[in-house]
Design a protein around this motif. Structure first.
Motif, PDB file in Angstrom:
ATOM      1  N   ASN A  67      -8.791 -15.042  76.919  1.00 33.49           N
ATOM      2  CA  ASN A  67      -8.602 -15.762  75.667  1.00 33.49           C
ATOM      3  C   ASN A  67      -7.505 -15.105  74.827  1.00 33.49           C
ATOM      4  O   ASN A  67      -7.341 -13.893  74.852  1.00 33.49           O
ATOM      5  CB  ASN A  67      -9.913 -15.767  74.874  1.00 33.49           C
ATOM      6  CG  ASN A  67     -11.027 -16.395  75.665  1.00 33.49           C
ATOM      7  OD1 ASN A  67     -10.991 -17.583  75.963  1.00 33.49           O
ATOM      8  ND2 ASN A  67     -12.016 -15.599  76.038  1.00 33.49           N
ATOM      9  N   TRP A  91      -4.988  -9.993  75.743  1.00 37.70           N
ATOM     10  CA  TRP A  91      -5.996 -11.040  75.760  1.00 37.70           C
ATOM     11  C   TRP A  91      -7.330 -10.429  75.360  1.00 37.70           C
ATOM     12  O   TRP A  91      -7.460  -9.206  75.299  1.00 37.70           O
ATOM     13  CB  TRP A  91      -6.083 -11.664  77.148  1.00 37.70           C
ATOM     14  CG  TRP A  91      -6.372 -10.670  78.258  1.00 37.70           C
ATOM     15  CD1 TRP A  91      -5.479  -9.815  78.842  1.00 37.70           C
ATOM     16  CD2 TRP A  91      -7.623 -10.403  78.870  1.00 37.70           C
ATOM     17  NE1 TRP A  91      -6.104  -9.045  79.810  1.00 37.70           N
ATOM     18  CE2 TRP A  91      -7.426  -9.389  79.841  1.00 37.70           C
ATOM     19  CE3 TRP A  91      -8.892 -10.939  78.713  1.00 37.70           C
ATOM     20  CZ2 TRP A  91      -8.449  -8.896  80.640  1.00 37.70           C
ATOM     21  CZ3 TRP A  91      -9.914 -10.444  79.525  1.00 37.70           C
ATOM     22  CH2 TRP A  91      -9.677  -9.439  80.479  1.00 37.70           C
ATOM     23  N   HIS A  92      -8.292 -11.291  75.052  1.00 41.28           N
ATOM     24  CA  HIS A  92      -9.633 -10.786  74.785  1.00 41.28           C
ATOM     25  C   HIS A  92     -10.643 -11.557  75.636  1.00 41.28           C
ATOM     26  O   HIS A  92     -10.435 -12.715  75.987  1.00 41.28           O
ATOM     27  CB  HIS A  92      -9.987 -10.853  73.292  1.00 41.28           C
ATOM     28  CG  HIS A  92     -10.093 -12.230  72.729  1.00 41.28           C
ATOM     29  ND1 HIS A  92     -11.248 -12.973  72.790  1.00 41.28           N
ATOM     30  CD2 HIS A  92      -9.180 -13.002  72.089  1.00 41.28           C
ATOM     31  CE1 HIS A  92     -11.056 -14.139  72.206  1.00 41.28           C
ATOM     32  NE2 HIS A  92      -9.797 -14.193  71.785  1.00 41.28           N
ATOM     33  N   ASP A  93     -11.719 -10.847  75.957  1.00 35.77           N
ATOM     34  CA  ASP A  93     -12.775 -11.464  76.754  1.00 35.77           C
ATOM     35  C   ASP A  93     -13.776 -12.168  75.834  1.00 35.77           C
ATOM     36  O   ASP A  93     -13.601 -12.192  74.604  1.00 35.77           O
ATOM     37  CB  ASP A  93     -13.439 -10.433  77.673  1.00 35.77           C
ATOM     38  CG  ASP A  93     -14.076  -9.272  76.933  1.00 35.77           C
ATOM     39  OD1 ASP A  93     -14.463  -9.435  75.744  1.00 35.77           O
ATOM     40  OD2 ASP A  93     -14.200  -8.189  77.536  1.00 35.77           O
ATOM     41  N   GLU A  94     -14.825 -12.728  76.428  1.00 36.83           N
ATOM     42  CA  GLU A  94     -15.814 -13.489  75.647  1.00 36.83           C
ATOM     43  C   GLU A  94     -16.540 -12.637  74.618  1.00 36.83           C
ATOM     44  O   GLU A  94     -17.010 -13.148  73.598  1.00 36.83           O
ATOM     45  CB  GLU A  94     -16.820 -14.153  76.591  1.00 36.83           C
ATOM     46  CG  GLU A  94     -16.231 -15.297  77.361  1.00 36.83           C
ATOM     47  CD  GLU A  94     -17.253 -15.978  78.273  1.00 36.83           C
ATOM     48  OE1 GLU A  94     -18.456 -15.663  78.193  1.00 36.83           O
ATOM     49  OE2 GLU A  94     -16.828 -16.838  79.059  1.00 36.83           O
ATOM     50  N   SER A  95     -16.635 -11.325  74.860  1.00 35.46           N
ATOM     51  CA  SER A  95     -17.328 -10.448  73.907  1.00 35.46           C
ATOM     52  C   SER A  95     -16.439 -10.064  72.727  1.00 35.46           C
ATOM     53  O   SER A  95     -16.907  -9.442  71.774  1.00 35.46           O
ATOM     54  CB  SER A  95     -17.804  -9.170  74.621  1.00 35.46           C
ATOM     55  OG  SER A  95     -16.701  -8.302  74.875  1.00 35.46           O
ATOM     56  N   GLY A  96     -15.133 -10.413  72.804  1.00 35.07           N
ATOM     57  CA  GLY A  96     -14.194 -10.060  71.740  1.00 35.07           C
ATOM     58  C   GLY A  96     -13.412  -8.795  72.023  1.00 35.07           C
ATOM     59  O   GLY A  96     -12.567  -8.401  71.209  1.00 35.07           O
ATOM     60  N   GLN A  97     -13.671  -8.133  73.160  1.00 34.46           N
ATOM     61  CA  GLN A  97     -12.917  -6.934  73.522  1.00 34.46           C
ATOM     62  C   GLN A  97     -11.492  -7.317  73.883  1.00 34.46           C
ATOM     63  O   GLN A  97     -11.270  -8.199  74.710  1.00 34.46           O
ATOM     64  CB  GLN A  97     -13.569  -6.222  74.720  1.00 34.46           C
ATOM     65  CG  GLN A  97     -12.750  -5.070  75.297  1.00 34.46           C
ATOM     66  CD  GLN A  97     -12.528  -3.943  74.319  1.00 34.46           C
ATOM     67  OE1 GLN A  97     -13.481  -3.362  73.812  1.00 34.46           O
ATOM     68  NE2 GLN A  97     -11.264  -3.626  74.027  1.00 34.46           N
ATOM     69  N   TRP A  98     -10.523  -6.646  73.251  1.00 33.89           N
ATOM     70  CA  TRP A  98      -9.111  -6.881  73.554  1.00 33.89           C
ATOM     71  C   TRP A  98      -8.666  -5.980  74.687  1.00 33.89           C
ATOM     72  O   TRP A  98      -9.150  -4.852  74.847  1.00 33.89           O
ATOM     73  CB  TRP A  98      -8.245  -6.629  72.313  1.00 33.89           C
ATOM     74  CG  TRP A  98      -8.284  -7.798  71.393  1.00 33.89           C
ATOM     75  CD1 TRP A  98      -9.143  -8.003  70.346  1.00 33.89           C
ATOM     76  CD2 TRP A  98      -7.459  -8.969  71.469  1.00 33.89           C
ATOM     77  NE1 TRP A  98      -8.900  -9.228  69.767  1.00 33.89           N
ATOM     78  CE2 TRP A  98      -7.872  -9.835  70.427  1.00 33.89           C
ATOM     79  CE3 TRP A  98      -6.417  -9.364  72.315  1.00 33.89           C
ATOM     80  CZ2 TRP A  98      -7.271 -11.065  70.198  1.00 33.89           C
ATOM     81  CZ3 TRP A  98      -5.811 -10.588  72.075  1.00 33.89           C
ATOM     82  CH2 TRP A  98      -6.248 -11.421  71.043  1.00 33.89           C
ATOM     83  N   GLU A 129      -8.341  -4.432  68.513  1.00 32.59           N
ATOM     84  CA  GLU A 129      -7.546  -5.563  68.034  1.00 32.59           C
ATOM     85  C   GLU A 129      -6.413  -5.092  67.136  1.00 32.59           C
ATOM     86  O   GLU A 129      -5.307  -5.629  67.173  1.00 32.59           O
ATOM     87  CB  GLU A 129      -8.436  -6.560  67.293  1.00 32.59           C
ATOM     88  CG  GLU A 129      -7.686  -7.800  66.873  1.00 32.59           C
ATOM     89  CD  GLU A 129      -8.579  -8.884  66.294  1.00 32.59           C
ATOM     90  OE1 GLU A 129      -8.044  -9.969  66.012  1.00 32.59           O
ATOM     91  OE2 GLU A 129      -9.794  -8.655  66.127  1.00 32.59           O
ATOM     92  N   ARG A 132      -2.950  -4.332  68.818  1.00 30.36           N
ATOM     93  CA  ARG A 132      -2.161  -5.388  69.454  1.00 30.36           C
ATOM     94  C   ARG A 132      -0.712  -5.303  68.997  1.00 30.36           C
ATOM     95  O   ARG A 132      -0.431  -5.052  67.834  1.00 30.36           O
ATOM     96  CB  ARG A 132      -2.725  -6.757  69.099  1.00 30.36           C
ATOM     97  CG  ARG A 132      -4.102  -6.980  69.690  1.00 30.36           C
ATOM     98  CD  ARG A 132      -4.579  -8.381  69.517  1.00 30.36           C
ATOM     99  NE  ARG A 132      -3.662  -9.286  70.199  1.00 30.36           N
ATOM    100  CZ  ARG A 132      -3.360 -10.501  69.750  1.00 30.36           C
ATOM    101  NH1 ARG A 132      -3.882 -10.961  68.638  1.00 30.36           N
ATOM    102  NH2 ARG A 132      -2.525 -11.262  70.431  1.00 30.36           N
TER     103      ARG A 132
END
Length: 144
Positions: A67, A91-98, A129, A132
């Motif tokens: 994501n 990108w980040h995964d479903e848990s919000g980890q970048w 985050e 980034r």
């Protein structure tokens, strides 16, 4: 035909790299796959597959997981019908980890300018985050 065509000059190699970056940042599997031959061979991390349909399937899976995907590519070397690039994407995964993914690609092109082979080696690093760097327009890629 998919200009620029090989053999590449520095100018045409840079154009090809920018076109690839632009296409991948659309996250449109069909658009990206259109730049590859029907029988294109890919190695991406630990996956090896052949063909445009397999590319679409792979990219669909990839972007369902990654994501907020933002990519930058940089020309590394070129000769004849081959180009090498280094790249980073975030990108980040479903848990919000970048994540920041670092990699190198070797590309080989057919005479019509479509890519017939792509070899990619990629490593992922968890980032905050706030760390980034690939959020806007053109950036200089930091050295890992």
């Amino acid at each position: 035909m998919r200009p620029p065509l090989p053999p590449f000059t520095e100018e045409t190699a840079l154009t090809k790299v920018q076109a690839a970056e632009d296409a991948w940042n659309t996250r449109d599997p069909e658009r990206v796959a259109a730049a590859y031959t029907e029988d294109s061979v890919w190695r991406n991390r630990d996956e090896i597959f052949t063909g445009r349909r397999a590319i679409v399937d792979f990219l669909t899976r990839k972007w369902a997981k990654e994501n907020g995907y933002v990519l930058r590519k940089e020309l590394w070397a070129y000769t004849g019908n081959r180009i090498s690039v280094r790249f980073q994407y975030e990108w980040h995964d479903e848990s919000g980890q970048w994540w920041r993914s670092y990699g190198n690609e070797q590309w080989e092109f057919a005479d019509d300018g479509l890519m017939r082979r792509r070899e990619a080696s990629i490593n992922d690093v968890a980032i905050a985050e706030s760390d980034r760097v690939l959020t806007g327009g053109p950036v200089t890629l930091p050295v890992p």
